[in-house]
Design a protein around this motif. Structure first.
Motif, PDB file in Angstrom:
ATOM      1  N   ASN A  21     122.936 -29.505 125.199  1.00 18.53           N
ATOM      2  CA  ASN A  21     121.726 -30.068 124.589  1.00 18.53           C
ATOM      3  C   ASN A  21     120.883 -28.996 123.912  1.00 18.53           C
ATOM      4  OD1 ASN A  21     122.542 -32.530 125.576  1.00 18.53           O
ATOM      5  ND2 ASN A  21     121.027 -32.585 127.212  1.00 18.53           N
ATOM      6  N   GLU A  22     120.784 -27.848 124.533  1.00 17.15           N
ATOM      7  CA  GLU A  22     119.951 -26.776 124.002  1.00 17.15           C
ATOM      8  C   GLU A  22     120.581 -26.052 122.816  1.00 17.15           C
ATOM      9  OE1 GLU A  22     119.162 -24.166 127.258  1.00 17.15           O
ATOM     10  OE2 GLU A  22     117.950 -25.640 128.324  1.00 17.15           O
ATOM     11  N   LYS A  23     121.886 -25.847 122.857  1.00 14.48           N
ATOM     12  CA  LYS A  23     122.515 -24.966 121.879  1.00 14.48           C
ATOM     13  C   LYS A  23     123.382 -25.661 120.826  1.00 14.48           C
ATOM     14  CE  LYS A  23     121.083 -21.323 124.191  1.00 14.48           C
ATOM     15  NZ  LYS A  23     120.052 -20.461 123.719  1.00 14.48           N
ATOM     16  N   CYS A  25     123.836 -29.430 120.360  1.00 13.63           N
ATOM     17  CA  CYS A  25     123.582 -30.819 119.976  1.00 13.63           C
ATOM     18  C   CYS A  25     123.077 -30.935 118.529  1.00 13.63           C
ATOM     19  CB  CYS A  25     122.585 -31.448 120.940  1.00 13.63           C
ATOM     20  SG  CYS A  25     122.435 -33.218 120.728  1.00 13.63           S
ATOM     21  N   ASP A  26     122.190 -30.050 118.147  1.00 11.06           N
ATOM     22  CA  ASP A  26     121.656 -30.090 116.774  1.00 11.06           C
ATOM     23  C   ASP A  26     122.768 -29.944 115.737  1.00 11.06           C
ATOM     24  OD1 ASP A  26     119.052 -30.447 117.614  1.00 11.06           O
ATOM     25  OD2 ASP A  26     118.595 -28.308 117.599  1.00 11.06           O
ATOM     26  N   GLN A  27     123.720 -29.094 116.010  1.00 13.61           N
ATOM     27  CA  GLN A  27     124.832 -28.905 115.073  1.00 13.61           C
ATOM     28  C   GLN A  27     125.660 -30.181 114.945  1.00 13.61           C
ATOM     29  OE1 GLN A  27     125.444 -26.266 112.973  1.00 13.61           O
ATOM     30  NE2 GLN A  27     126.879 -27.739 112.136  1.00 13.61           N
ATOM     31  N   CYS A  28     125.851 -30.868 116.043  1.00 12.28           N
ATOM     32  CA  CYS A  28     126.618 -32.121 116.001  1.00 12.28           C
ATOM     33  C   CYS A  28     125.930 -33.156 115.121  1.00 12.28           C
ATOM     34  CB  CYS A  28     126.806 -32.669 117.413  1.00 12.28           C
ATOM     35  SG  CYS A  28     127.924 -31.668 118.403  1.00 12.28           S
ATOM     36  N   ILE A  29     124.623 -33.182 115.148  1.00 12.13           N
ATOM     37  CA  ILE A  29     123.873 -34.099 114.290  1.00 12.13           C
ATOM     38  C   ILE A  29     123.958 -33.649 112.832  1.00 12.13           C
ATOM     39  CG2 ILE A  29     121.595 -35.076 113.799  1.00 12.13           C
ATOM     40  CD1 ILE A  29     122.847 -36.085 116.417  1.00 12.13           C
ATOM     41  N   LEU A  30     123.874 -32.348 112.594  1.00 11.87           N
ATOM     42  CA  LEU A  30     123.949 -31.824 111.223  1.00 11.87           C
ATOM     43  C   LEU A  30     125.284 -32.147 110.556  1.00 11.87           C
ATOM     44  CD1 LEU A  30     122.225 -28.328 111.492  1.00 11.87           C
ATOM     45  CD2 LEU A  30     121.424 -30.342 110.248  1.00 11.87           C
ATOM     46  N   LEU A  62     118.869 -38.838 123.569  1.00 17.17           N
ATOM     47  CA  LEU A  62     118.995 -37.620 122.771  1.00 17.17           C
ATOM     48  C   LEU A  62     119.591 -37.837 121.385  1.00 17.17           C
ATOM     49  CD1 LEU A  62     118.348 -34.611 123.363  1.00 17.17           C
ATOM     50  CD2 LEU A  62     120.773 -34.305 123.745  1.00 17.17           C
ATOM     51  N   ARG A  66     117.650 -39.114 117.035  1.00 18.49           N
ATOM     52  CA  ARG A  66     117.901 -38.177 115.929  1.00 18.49           C
ATOM     53  C   ARG A  66     118.679 -38.843 114.797  1.00 18.49           C
ATOM     54  NH1 ARG A  66     119.433 -32.547 119.009  1.00 18.49           N
ATOM     55  NH2 ARG A  66     117.600 -32.505 120.334  1.00 18.49           N
TER      56      ARG A  66
END
Length: 93
Positions: A21-23, A25-30, A62, A66
């Motif tokens: 979640n911290e490292k 997850c954002d990339q998966c959304i991008l 989560l 997004r």
């Protein structure tokens, strides 16, 4: 990028929910906004596999917050992929 996406569920399982979640997850959304169609589709399927791994509550708290706002983006690809991602995720929720 495709190979990395395909290995993401295995990596997430090894690293655990908190680290993911911290490292990562954002990339998966991008990846849902990538310029290559195959990457975008793999990203949607990746989110489904991650939901299968971490559970529907994880997804609802989560991922969906997004992905949801992408449907109002000015770029049609972002709008389309928000729908594709929700459709794909619905199979696991």
């Amino acid at each position: 990028r495709l190979a990395i996406i395909e290995h993401m569920p295995m990596l997430a399982k090894q690293l655990g929910t908190t680290f993911f979640n911290e490292k990562l997850c954002d990339q998966c959304i991008l990846w849902l906004s990538d310029c290559v169609f195959a990457i975008r589709m793999a990203a949607a399927e990746n989110l489904k596999k991650l939901t299968d791994l971490f559970g529907s509550e994880w997804c609802a708290s989560l991922i969906l917050p997004r992905v949801g706002p992408m449907h109002t983006h000015e770029n049609h690809i972002h709008r389309l992929m928000s729908l594709v991602a929700v459709q794909t995720l619905s199979k696991s929720l």
